[in-house]
Design an enzyme around this catalytic site. Structure first.
Site, PDB file in Angstrom:
ATOM      1  N   ASP A 221      29.841  48.142  38.690  1.00 44.13           N
ATOM      2  CA  ASP A 221      29.821  47.018  39.639  1.00 44.13           C
ATOM      3  C   ASP A 221      28.417  46.816  40.219  1.00 44.13           C
ATOM      4  OD1 ASP A 221      32.526  47.080  39.150  1.00 44.13           O
ATOM      5  OD2 ASP A 221      33.130  46.925  41.248  1.00 44.13           O
TER       6      ASP A 221
ATOM      7  N   SER B  62      32.332  44.388  47.039  1.00 41.92           N
ATOM      8  CA  SER B  62      31.642  45.470  47.756  1.00 41.92           C
ATOM      9  C   SER B  62      30.280  45.746  47.113  1.00 41.92           C
ATOM     10  CB  SER B  62      32.501  46.737  47.819  1.00 41.92           C
ATOM     11  OG  SER B  62      32.752  47.228  46.530  1.00 41.92           O
ATOM     12  N   ALA B  63      30.198  45.673  45.780  1.00 41.66           N
ATOM     13  CA  ALA B  63      28.890  45.878  45.138  1.00 41.66           C
ATOM     14  C   ALA B  63      27.954  44.724  45.475  1.00 41.66           C
ATOM     15  CB  ALA B  63      29.057  46.006  43.626  1.00 41.66           C
TER      16      ALA B  63
ATOM     17  N   PRO C 234      36.519  36.819  47.288  1.00 40.73           N
ATOM     18  CA  PRO C 234      37.506  37.462  48.148  1.00 40.73           C
ATOM     19  C   PRO C 234      37.286  38.979  48.156  1.00 40.73           C
ATOM     20  CG  PRO C 234      38.528  36.692  46.096  1.00 40.73           C
ATOM     21  CD  PRO C 234      37.092  36.254  46.062  1.00 40.73           C
ATOM     22  N   PRO C 235      37.537  39.660  49.281  1.00 36.36           N
ATOM     23  CA  PRO C 235      37.349  41.117  49.297  1.00 36.36           C
ATOM     24  C   PRO C 235      38.500  41.830  48.589  1.00 36.36           C
ATOM     25  CG  PRO C 235      38.137  40.362  51.434  1.00 36.36           C
ATOM     26  CD  PRO C 235      37.987  39.137  50.577  1.00 36.36           C
ATOM     27  N   ARG C 236      38.232  43.009  48.085  1.00 39.40           N
ATOM     28  CA  ARG C 236      39.233  43.892  47.455  1.00 39.40           C
ATOM     29  C   ARG C 236      40.059  43.191  46.386  1.00 39.40           C
ATOM     30  NH1 ARG C 236      42.544  45.290  51.861  1.00 39.40           N
ATOM     31  NH2 ARG C 236      41.363  43.805  53.048  1.00 39.40           N
TER      32      ARG C 236
HETATM   33  O1  PMV Z   1      36.387  47.901  42.034  1.00 36.03           O
HETATM   34  P1  PMV Z   1      37.010  47.238  40.874  1.00 36.03           P
HETATM   35  O2  PMV Z   1      38.407  46.828  41.087  1.00 36.03           O
HETATM   36  O3  PMV Z   1      36.152  46.159  40.315  1.00 36.03           O
HETATM   37  O4  PMV Z   1      37.101  48.360  39.693  1.00 36.03           O
HETATM   38  C1  PMV Z   1      35.955  48.902  39.132  1.00 36.03           C
HETATM   39  C2  PMV Z   1      36.206  49.329  37.738  1.00 36.03           C
HETATM   40  C3  PMV Z   1      36.783  50.723  37.519  1.00 36.03           C
HETATM   41  O5  PMV Z   1      36.475  51.026  36.153  1.00 36.03           O
HETATM   42  C4  PMV Z   1      38.300  50.728  37.689  1.00 36.03           C
HETATM   43  C5  PMV Z   1      36.181  51.768  38.454  1.00 36.03           C
HETATM   44  C6  PMV Z   1      34.737  52.131  38.151  1.00 36.03           C
HETATM   45  O6  PMV Z   1      34.149  52.846  38.988  1.00 36.03           O
HETATM   46  O7  PMV Z   1      34.198  51.754  37.098  1.00 36.03           O
END
Ligand code: PMV
Length: 319
Positions: free
Chosen positions: A153, A113-114, A105-107
């Site tokens: 990510d 996104s990665a 799922p997005p977001r």
């Molecule tokens: O994008 P998310 O929700 O997987 O968060 C990434 C992890 C954080 O530590 C919150 C941000 C980062 O850039 O490492």
């Protein structure tokens, strides 16, 4: 990638996995170590030349309701990030059609996104490109979504397995012998990673000693997490997850729904649960000691409307 005619081209298919952060999210932004693991769920892309070779690239990912023409003026973050990736990898910007599927799922804090930017980097650079190049290219797209991402990510989307990561350093892969089963539950509460990261930064400015002690405490859980993973100690890992969740709550990056679902998972047989990723919504992860606890936890979470699933954490990634 150059061709005989020196016109940039794309490989026909590429994919990348999503991720969960086991421990150390937010702390990793500030230079502390974190542990991330690949999940089986992934983004898959396929590319073919368009009939009209001078039209902008079409990008369709029906699972995310994405149907975009990659015009430089398009403000959609996926369009902007995709163009950043294509520019950073000297890929084409015209004359292709890219279609994607995703079981992420997005977001949702699961690295969608990665996974997208790594898969897109692989479409241009190919399956044998050095992983560092893939990560670098992915990061130029990730910056559109996250401002100043730590890179965790992109690293885990590009390398798979389970990684210990410190910002700016090469990650280390953990050699986990017995795969670990985790339950993952997206809340469907959308939030912005950049906003959540900014929230922690504000806490550091308001209460520097307390906020930094909390980030250090999160980082102090990394070694015990590694030990618990290597020993397949589901009880120890559960305790660590619950402690990490409370530390993240102290930084105000949880959400009442995450707290409620973590508690529910523990009541139903999980040995511990925590938010994963930036928090404020997104997803939680829970440790289940056996298959019957897994069924019970999945059933309880799904009965509240959370589309929970189970995944294996394993490492190192096949190369
Ligand atoms: O994008 P998310 O929700 O997987 O968060 C990434 C992890 C954080 O530590 C919150 C941000 C980062 O850039 O490492």
């Amino acid at each position: 990638m150059g061709t005989v005619s020196d016109r940039p081209t794309l490989h026909p298919v590429a994919e990348a996995n999503g991720k969960i952060i086991l421990v150390g999210e937010h702390a990793v932004v500030h230079g502390y170590p974190a542990l991330a693991a690949a999940v089986e769920q992934r983004v898959r892309l396929s590319a073919e030349p368009s009939a009209a070779r001078s039209t902008p690239i079409e990008l369709r990912i029906p699972d995310w309701d994405v149907d975009l023409s990659l015009d430089p003026g398009d403000p959609h973050p996926i369009a902007r990030a995709s163009l950043e990736v294509l520019a950073a990898s000297d890929g084409p910007v015209l004359g292709w059609s890219i279609r994607g599927t995703s079981d992420l799922p997005p977001r949702a804090g699961l690295g969608s996104s990665a996974a997208l930017t790594v898969a897109m980097a692989r479409l241009v650079l190919g399956p044998h490109a050095p992983v560092r190049s893939i990560v670098d290219v992915s990061l130029s797209g990730e910056a559109v979504f996250h401002g100043s991402p730590s890179g965790i990510d992109s690293q885990i989307a590009a390398r798979g397995g389970v990684l210990r990561y410190i910002r700016g350093e090469e990650p280390t892969a953990l050699r986990i012998v017995t795969p670990l089963r985790l339950v993952v539950a997206p809340t469907h509460i959308a939030r912005s990673t950049a906003d959540q990261v900014a929230k922690v930064q504000r806490k550091r400015e308001q209460f520097p000693r307390c906020a930094d002690a909390t980030l250090r405490a999160l980082a102090d859980l990394v070694d015990p997490t590694e030990t618990a993973l290597l020993r397949h100690d589901t009880f120890g890992l559960g305790e660590i997850f619950t402690m990490a969740h409370h530390l993240l709550s102290a930084l105000d990056v949880s959400h009442p729904r995450l707290d409620e679902l973590c508690q529910l998972a523990c009541n139903e047989g999980a040995t511990g649960a925590k938010l994963t990723g930036a928090g404020g919504g997104g997803s939680l992860i829970a440790v289940v000691p056996d298959a019957s606890a897994e069924d019970q936890v999945l059933h309880a979470l799904r009965s509240t409307g959370a589309p929970a699933f189970a995944t294996d954490i394993r490492g190192p990634a096949p190369t």
